[in-house]
Design a protein around this motif. Structure first.
Motif, mmCIF file in Angstrom:
data_model
loop_
_atom_site.group_PDB
_atom_site.id
_atom_site.type_symbol
_atom_site.label_atom_id
_atom_site.label_comp_id
_atom_site.label_asym_id
_atom_site.label_seq_id
_atom_site.Cartn_x
_atom_site.Cartn_y
_atom_site.Cartn_z
ATOM 1 N N LEU A 106 0.750 -1.157 0.113
ATOM 2 C CA LEU A 106 0.203 -0.067 0.094
ATOM 3 C C LEU A 106 0.810 1.163 -0.106
ATOM 4 O O LEU A 106 1.902 1.214 0.780
ATOM 5 C CB LEU A 106 -0.999 0.090 1.414
ATOM 6 N N GLU A 107 0.507 2.120 -0.790
ATOM 7 C CA GLU A 107 0.916 3.568 -0.744
ATOM 8 C C GLU A 107 0.395 4.515 0.089
ATOM 9 O O GLU A 107 -0.674 4.688 0.215
ATOM 10 C CB GLU A 107 1.066 4.273 -2.164
ATOM 11 N N THR A 108 1.089 4.949 1.078
ATOM 12 C CA THR A 108 0.667 5.868 1.923
ATOM 13 C C THR A 108 1.321 7.372 1.497
ATOM 14 O O THR A 108 2.192 7.493 0.951
ATOM 15 C CB THR A 108 0.831 5.731 3.464
ATOM 16 N N ALA A 109 0.853 8.544 2.502
ATOM 17 C CA ALA A 109 1.718 9.800 2.246
ATOM 18 C C ALA A 109 3.005 9.789 2.329
ATOM 19 O O ALA A 109 3.597 10.684 1.789
ATOM 20 C CB ALA A 109 0.875 10.737 3.148
ATOM 21 N N GLU A 166 8.846 9.699 14.502
ATOM 22 C CA GLU A 166 10.194 9.348 14.616
ATOM 23 C C GLU A 166 10.348 8.894 16.205
ATOM 24 O O GLU A 166 9.738 9.068 16.823
ATOM 25 C CB GLU A 166 11.115 10.599 14.229
ATOM 26 N N PRO A 167 11.506 7.997 16.244
ATOM 27 C CA PRO A 167 11.780 7.489 17.629
ATOM 28 C C PRO A 167 12.044 8.509 18.478
ATOM 29 O O PRO A 167 12.769 9.826 18.126
ATOM 30 C CB PRO A 167 13.028 6.784 17.296
ATOM 31 N N PRO A 168 11.056 8.816 19.578
ATOM 32 C CA PRO A 168 11.047 10.223 20.043
ATOM 33 C C PRO A 168 12.294 10.382 21.094
ATOM 34 O O PRO A 168 12.782 9.556 21.592
ATOM 35 C CB PRO A 168 9.688 10.080 21.077
ATOM 36 N N ALA A 198 9.123 10.722 8.980
ATOM 37 C CA ALA A 198 9.899 11.626 7.925
ATOM 38 C C ALA A 198 9.412 10.223 6.532
ATOM 39 O O ALA A 198 9.287 9.222 6.914
ATOM 40 C CB ALA A 198 11.057 11.681 7.857
ATOM 41 N N PRO A 199 9.314 10.920 5.426
ATOM 42 C CA PRO A 199 8.963 9.905 4.259
ATOM 43 C C PRO A 199 10.152 8.905 4.207
ATOM 44 O O PRO A 199 11.402 9.160 4.576
ATOM 45 C CB PRO A 199 9.032 10.771 2.957
ATOM 46 N N TRP A 200 10.040 7.635 3.568
ATOM 47 C CA TRP A 200 11.180 6.797 3.614
ATOM 48 C C TRP A 200 11.055 6.314 2.065
ATOM 49 O O TRP A 200 9.999 6.242 1.418
ATOM 50 C CB TRP A 200 10.651 5.627 4.590
ATOM 51 N N THR A 201 12.103 5.602 2.055
ATOM 52 C CA THR A 201 12.284 4.729 0.575
ATOM 53 C C THR A 201 12.291 3.482 0.909
ATOM 54 O O THR A 201 12.243 2.900 1.889
ATOM 55 C CB THR A 201 13.571 4.912 -0.094
ATOM 56 N N GLY A 202 11.754 2.707 -0.182
ATOM 57 C CA GLY A 202 11.499 1.097 -0.023
ATOM 58 C C GLY A 202 10.367 0.800 0.488
ATOM 59 O O GLY A 202 9.251 1.770 0.571
#
Length: 548
Positions: free
Chosen positions: A24-27, A55-57, A67-71
């Motif tokens: 699934l593609e998300t934002a 993100e890890p707090p 943040a956006p990620w690749t893969g």
């Protein structure tokens, strides 16, 4: 759009097992989930578990969005829970995940977002123990979230240096993620119902009065807890910090100095010390608040909550969305206790014996401030519930006092306040005693016992009445999520009963639905007890309250 990849997964004991991976593609990027079937109607659904919404707090700081990620992120399994427990300590500080369950990846289906309970010290979003199968059968998208717990989620210096409420701010971040992403899962971001149980219910109440949560949800369900319940607010966090630091050998002239030192303590050491300290503080008077909770912050540009909750409700400074709230019939009893002698642990019972010696501990925390007034009020409360008997040696009387003081009275007052501003409020009491709740001999339904009639749990096989009650209970909540009315039409499942909202214009007459083998509308739960507290507030109250 979802890309469905069907794969032959594995051989298990020489049996070929077929499974479906759902990509699934998300934002923010691509995730992969799994396909399964509900345990009720065998409906196909898609599960995306452990999606990171932040993100890890950094410890004792506000989390930031993921943040956006690749893969492709693997969201086929539940991730780490937030740090909790003592023996053993489990979890991780990198724990800000949520899970989404849906029967369709297209369309615009109403959404339920669930906030777990656990006294702000326990709980998670794992499928095990809280499988949402029955909600999926009713056709809603279901989201469960995790948020930081214990000292990690609720430490504060009670000023702008460390304003606190980190766990509730995590919840806001998760709601923002739902707003921005739920459409990719077939959900409607304009039809989000926020539901919480116990301190999760208290959390929902605080989101109602928080400017940071406005517009993120469109209906509210508070099950066994509201923001007027004293167990959801913390008045003694500085004591917990001091005791925690002392155990760890940390010294400073200020609370802020101690907090700075606690930032570098290994997380298991910190959790062990804080766990012990929080229990010690809570046991000084559990009626004044438990281990952790929300605090009123100094105003700043990222304030989650400031002011006094009862005052904000009375003045109409809250989100005007439909509300469904209720309690079990005997909230003050421990889950699993079935005989009069085991309704409370020996430690808790021995504490309540002190009320006969120090009755000033018995009134609600904000009712009055002077020791003399609190002693007078405490004596009246003790006599109302137990007469001349020591309150700590009673059974049903003590449980009734706890039920009314911590759950029922705050829920009734919450309803009284918000209906003055044109909000529909549907109240209920869950009174059904059955096998799924592991309760056939007790005199009432304990706190959290009703969860067995909402989720796919490991409580075993129930009776026909159990399954009927579960179907009714789940449908009530799903009807509310879909239409903001738990009985939008007459339904034979409910014996054609129509659940009417609480009427405006009176404090004494509060109508509610009693959920039992026979479901029916009733008036004034715990009427004599509520009326007694009303008189005490009228005669001795200071008029401006945080909790009630």
């Amino acid at each position: 759009m979802a890309l469905i990849k069907i794969a032959l997964i594995m051989l298990v004991q020489n049996t070929v097992v077929f499974a479906q991976d759902i990509t699934l593609e998300t934002a923010k990027g691509t995730i992969v989930g799994t396909t399964s079937q509900t345990v009720g109607l065998n409906k196909t659904y898609y599960a995306f578990k452990g999606i990171p919404y932040a993100e890890p707090p950094k410890r004792f700081q506000e989390a930031v969005p993921k943040a956006p990620w690749t893969g492709t992120l693997n969201c086929t399994y539940d991730k780490d829970v937030c740090v909790q427990g003592k023996n053993p300590i489990i979890g991780s500080e990198d724990c800000l995940f949520l899970s989404v369950y849906t029967t369709s990846l297209t369309g615009a289906t109403p959404v339920i977002v669930f906030i777990h309970g656990g006294y702000f010290t326990l709980g998670n979003s794992s499928y095990e123990g809280k499988g949402p199968d029955f909600f999926l059968d009713e056709g809603v998208v279901f989201v469960m979230l995790q948020y930081r717990l214990g000292l990690f989620g609720f430490i504060t210096t009670e000023d702008s240096a460390n304003p606190g409420n980190w766990g509730l701010k995590d919840q806001v971040l998760a709601l923002q993620w739902v707003r921005d992403n739920i459409q990719y899962f077939g959900g409607d971001p304009t039809k989000v119902t926020l539901w919480g149980q116990s301190v999760g219910g208290a959390s929902v109440g605080y989101h109602l009065v928080s400017n940071r949560s406005q517009g993120l949800f469109h209906g509210a369900i508070m099950e066994s807890g509201t923001s007027l319940s004293s167990f959801g607010f913390n008045r003694r966090i500085s004591q917990t910090i001091l005791l925690t630091a002392t155990q760890l050998g940390k010294l400073s002239l200020s609370i802020d100095g101690l907090v700075q030192q606690l930032k570098t303590v290994p997380y298991k050491d910190l959790q062990s010390a804080a766990y012990t300290a929080s229990f010690a503080v809570a046991l000084r008077n559990p009626l004044a608040g438990l281990f952790y909770g929300v605090v009123s912050e100094e105003y700043h540009n990222k304030t989650f909550f400031t002011g006094r909750c009862d005052t904000l409700l009375r003045e109409g400074k809250f989100a005007k969305v439909p509300i469904l709230l209720g309690t079990t019939s005997q909230e003050g009893r421990f889950v699993g206790s079935t005989s009069p002698s085991d309704v409370l642990s020996g430690l808790v019972r021995s504490y309540f014996l002190t009320f006969d010696i120090l009755p000033n501990r018995l009134p609600p925390p904000d009712l009055a401030t002077s020791l003399l007034t609190r002693s007078i009020v405490g004596t009246k409360i003790k006599y109302h519930f137990a007469g001349l008997s020591p309150i700590g040696l009673t059974n049903d009387e003590l449980v009734r006092l706890l039920s009314v003081d911590q759950w029922v009275r705050p829920a009734v007052e919450f309803a009284r306040q918000v209906i003055q501003h044109g909000v529909d409020v549907y109240m209920y009491s869950f009174s059904y005693k059955g096998v799924l709740g592991r309760n056939t001999n007790a005199t009432g339904v304990a706190h959290s016992e009703d969860l067995a009639y909402l989720f796919n749990t490991a409580n075993g096989i129930g009776s026909g009445d159990d399954y009927l009650t579960r179907l009714r209970y789940v449908r009530f909540l799903c009807n509310f999520a879909k239409t903001k009315n738990p009985t939008p039409i007459t339904d034979q499942l409910f014996n054609n009963t129509i659940w009417t909202p609480v009427k405006n214009g009176t404090r004494r007459e509060i109508n509610y639905l009693d959920i039992d083998r026979i479901i029916q509308m009733k008036i004034n739960m715990f009427d004599k007890d509520i009326h007694e507290y009303d008189k005490l507030y009228n005669d001795y109250g200071i008029g401006d309250y945080q909790t009630y």
